[in-house]
Design a protein around this motif. Structure first.
Motif, PDB file in Angstrom:
ATOM      1  N   ARG A   4       0.804  -1.326  -0.007  1.00  0.00           N
ATOM      2  CA  ARG A   4       0.021  -0.146  -0.033  1.00  0.00           C
ATOM      3  C   ARG A   4       0.924   1.512  -0.205  1.00  0.00           C
ATOM      4  O   ARG A   4       1.777   1.321   0.937  1.00  0.00           O
ATOM      5  CB  ARG A   4      -0.856   0.049   1.367  1.00  0.00           C
ATOM      6  CG  ARG A   4      -2.141  -0.627   1.252  1.00  0.00           C
ATOM      7  CD  ARG A   4      -3.029  -0.057   2.361  1.00  0.00           C
ATOM      8  NE  ARG A   4      -3.965  -1.170   2.658  1.00  0.00           N
ATOM      9  CZ  ARG A   4      -4.902  -1.200   3.734  1.00  0.00           C
ATOM     10  NH1 ARG A   4      -4.997  -0.161   4.377  1.00  0.00           N
ATOM     11  NH2 ARG A   4      -5.703  -2.101   4.052  1.00  0.00           N
ATOM     12  N   PRO A  10      -7.285   2.503  -3.255  1.00  0.00           N
ATOM     13  CA  PRO A  10      -7.287   1.224  -3.735  1.00  0.00           C
ATOM     14  C   PRO A  10      -7.850   1.190  -5.128  1.00  0.00           C
ATOM     15  O   PRO A  10      -7.651   0.442  -5.829  1.00  0.00           O
ATOM     16  CB  PRO A  10      -8.332   0.825  -2.793  1.00  0.00           C
ATOM     17  CG  PRO A  10      -8.945   2.064  -1.904  1.00  0.00           C
ATOM     18  CD  PRO A  10      -7.727   2.841  -2.017  1.00  0.00           C
ATOM     19  N   GLY A  12      -7.635   3.207  -7.689  1.00  0.00           N
ATOM     20  CA  GLY A  12      -6.661   3.737  -8.642  1.00  0.00           C
ATOM     21  C   GLY A  12      -6.415   5.065  -8.770  1.00  0.00           C
ATOM     22  O   GLY A  12      -5.852   5.537  -9.509  1.00  0.00           O
ATOM     23  N   SER A  29      -5.293   5.213   1.388  1.00  0.00           N
ATOM     24  CA  SER A  29      -4.778   3.954   1.807  1.00  0.00           C
ATOM     25  C   SER A  29      -4.572   3.939   3.283  1.00  0.00           C
ATOM     26  O   SER A  29      -4.405   2.614   3.608  1.00  0.00           O
ATOM     27  CB  SER A  29      -3.583   3.946   1.005  1.00  0.00           C
ATOM     28  OG  SER A  29      -2.574   4.592   1.411  1.00  0.00           O
ATOM     29  N   CYS A  49     -12.459  -3.367  -1.165  1.00  0.00           N
ATOM     30  CA  CYS A  49     -11.093  -3.855  -1.520  1.00  0.00           C
ATOM     31  C   CYS A  49     -10.442  -4.313  -0.222  1.00  0.00           C
ATOM     32  O   CYS A  49      -9.725  -5.488  -0.315  1.00  0.00           O
ATOM     33  CB  CYS A  49     -10.451  -2.712  -2.063  1.00  0.00           C
ATOM     34  SG  CYS A  49      -8.934  -2.952  -2.780  1.00  0.00           S
ATOM     35  N   ASN A  56      -5.014  -4.783  -1.521  1.00  0.00           N
ATOM     36  CA  ASN A  56      -4.740  -3.364  -1.633  1.00  0.00           C
ATOM     37  C   ASN A  56      -5.191  -2.455  -2.542  1.00  0.00           C
ATOM     38  O   ASN A  56      -5.382  -1.359  -2.604  1.00  0.00           O
ATOM     39  CB  ASN A  56      -3.094  -3.292  -1.215  1.00  0.00           C
ATOM     40  CG  ASN A  56      -2.552  -3.581   0.166  1.00  0.00           C
ATOM     41  OD1 ASN A  56      -3.514  -3.563   1.059  1.00  0.00           O
ATOM     42  ND2 ASN A  56      -1.714  -4.007   0.353  1.00  0.00           N
ATOM     43  N   TYR A  57      -5.181  -3.104  -3.848  1.00  0.00           N
ATOM     44  CA  TYR A  57      -5.769  -2.390  -4.962  1.00  0.00           C
ATOM     45  C   TYR A  57      -6.689  -3.280  -5.832  1.00  0.00           C
ATOM     46  O   TYR A  57      -6.803  -4.367  -5.921  1.00  0.00           O
ATOM     47  CB  TYR A  57      -4.611  -1.961  -5.619  1.00  0.00           C
ATOM     48  CG  TYR A  57      -3.639  -1.205  -5.187  1.00  0.00           C
ATOM     49  CD1 TYR A  57      -3.800   0.068  -4.970  1.00  0.00           C
ATOM     50  CD2 TYR A  57      -2.047  -1.826  -4.610  1.00  0.00           C
ATOM     51  CE1 TYR A  57      -2.751   0.874  -4.236  1.00  0.00           C
ATOM     52  CE2 TYR A  57      -1.609  -0.990  -3.858  1.00  0.00           C
ATOM     53  CZ  TYR A  57      -1.641   0.535  -3.650  1.00  0.00           C
ATOM     54  OH  TYR A  57      -0.641   1.097  -3.041  1.00  0.00           O
ATOM     55  N   PHE A  93      -4.733   2.405 -14.709  1.00  0.00           N
ATOM     56  CA  PHE A  93      -4.773   1.515 -13.550  1.00  0.00           C
ATOM     57  C   PHE A  93      -4.178   0.429 -14.227  1.00  0.00           C
ATOM     58  O   PHE A  93      -3.499  -0.564 -13.625  1.00  0.00           O
ATOM     59  CB  PHE A  93      -5.875   1.393 -12.681  1.00  0.00           C
ATOM     60  CG  PHE A  93      -5.586   1.102 -11.045  1.00  0.00           C
ATOM     61  CD1 PHE A  93      -4.285   1.419 -10.745  1.00  0.00           C
ATOM     62  CD2 PHE A  93      -6.572   0.685 -10.346  1.00  0.00           C
ATOM     63  CE1 PHE A  93      -3.864   0.983  -9.425  1.00  0.00           C
ATOM     64  CE2 PHE A  93      -6.190   0.619  -9.087  1.00  0.00           C
ATOM     65  CZ  PHE A  93      -4.873   0.633  -8.400  1.00  0.00           C
TER      66      PHE A  93
END
Ligand SMILES: [Zn+2]
Length: 137
Positions: A4, A10, A12, A29, A49, A56-57, A93
Motif C-alpha cells: 500500500r 485502492p 486507482g 490507503s 477492496c 490493497n488495490y 490503472f
C-alpha cells in the motif's frame, strides 16, 4: 499482494493530486483516523477492496473494473472533464498490472506534476497548485 502506498487509493485514484491530500486527509490507503475528512471510511470501493476482498488495490481483483467501482467512481459525472481522473481509471490503472507499484506511482507522480514548475496538478481543476497554470494531463 502489492504494498500500500499513501498516494494511491485502492480504486486507482492518485490521492497525491487531490487538493485534500496532506491537508484534511492523509490518503485513502491509510487506516490513520487522525484526519478531518471522513468520507473514505464509508467508501464502498475502499471497504470492498480492503475489508471484503482483502486486497490493497482493485486491480488485484478478478472483477476489476467491477460494478461497484464503475458505479461509485468510473461512471460518475460522465462527460465532465473535471472528472477525467476517474473516467480514465480502467485505462490507466490497467498499466499497474504489468508495472510494479513503485514504477506505477512514479508514472502517476510525473503525470500529475506541472511541466513548468514541478508543482502538483490538482486533479479536479487540472491546474497547477503552485503556479496556477492549466495543464492537460
Ligand atoms: Zn506550475
Amino acid at each position: 499482494m502489492r504494498e500500500r502506498k499513501n498516494e494511491l487509493a485502492p480504486c486507482g485514484v492518485f490521492c497525491g493530486a487531490c487538493p485534500s491530500y496532506n491537508k484534511t486527509c492523509v490518503g485513502c490507503s491509510t487506516e490513520n483516523k487522525d484526519q478531518k475528512r471522513t468520507s473514505k471510511w464509508s467508501c464502498k470501493v475502499r471497504n470492498c477492496c480492503y475489508l471484503e476482498q482483502k486486497k490493497n488495490y482493485c486491480i488485484e481483483c478478478d472483477k476489476f473494473p467491477c460494478r461497484i467501482l464503475k458505479k461509485k467512481i468510473i461512471d460518475t459525472h460522465p462527460e465532465e472533464e473535471n472528472f477525467k481522473y476517474r473516467h480514465e481509471i480502467p485505462e490507466v490503472f490497467e498499466k499497474a498490472i504489468k508495472m510494479n507499484i513503485e514504477d506505477f506511482l512514479e508514472y502517476q507522480k510525473k503525470r500529475w506534476s506541472c511541466p513548468s514548475c514541478g508543482g502538483i496538478i490538482n486533479f479536479y481543476k487540472y491546474t497547477c497548485s503552485e503556479c496556477g497554470k492549466k495543464v492537460i494531463v
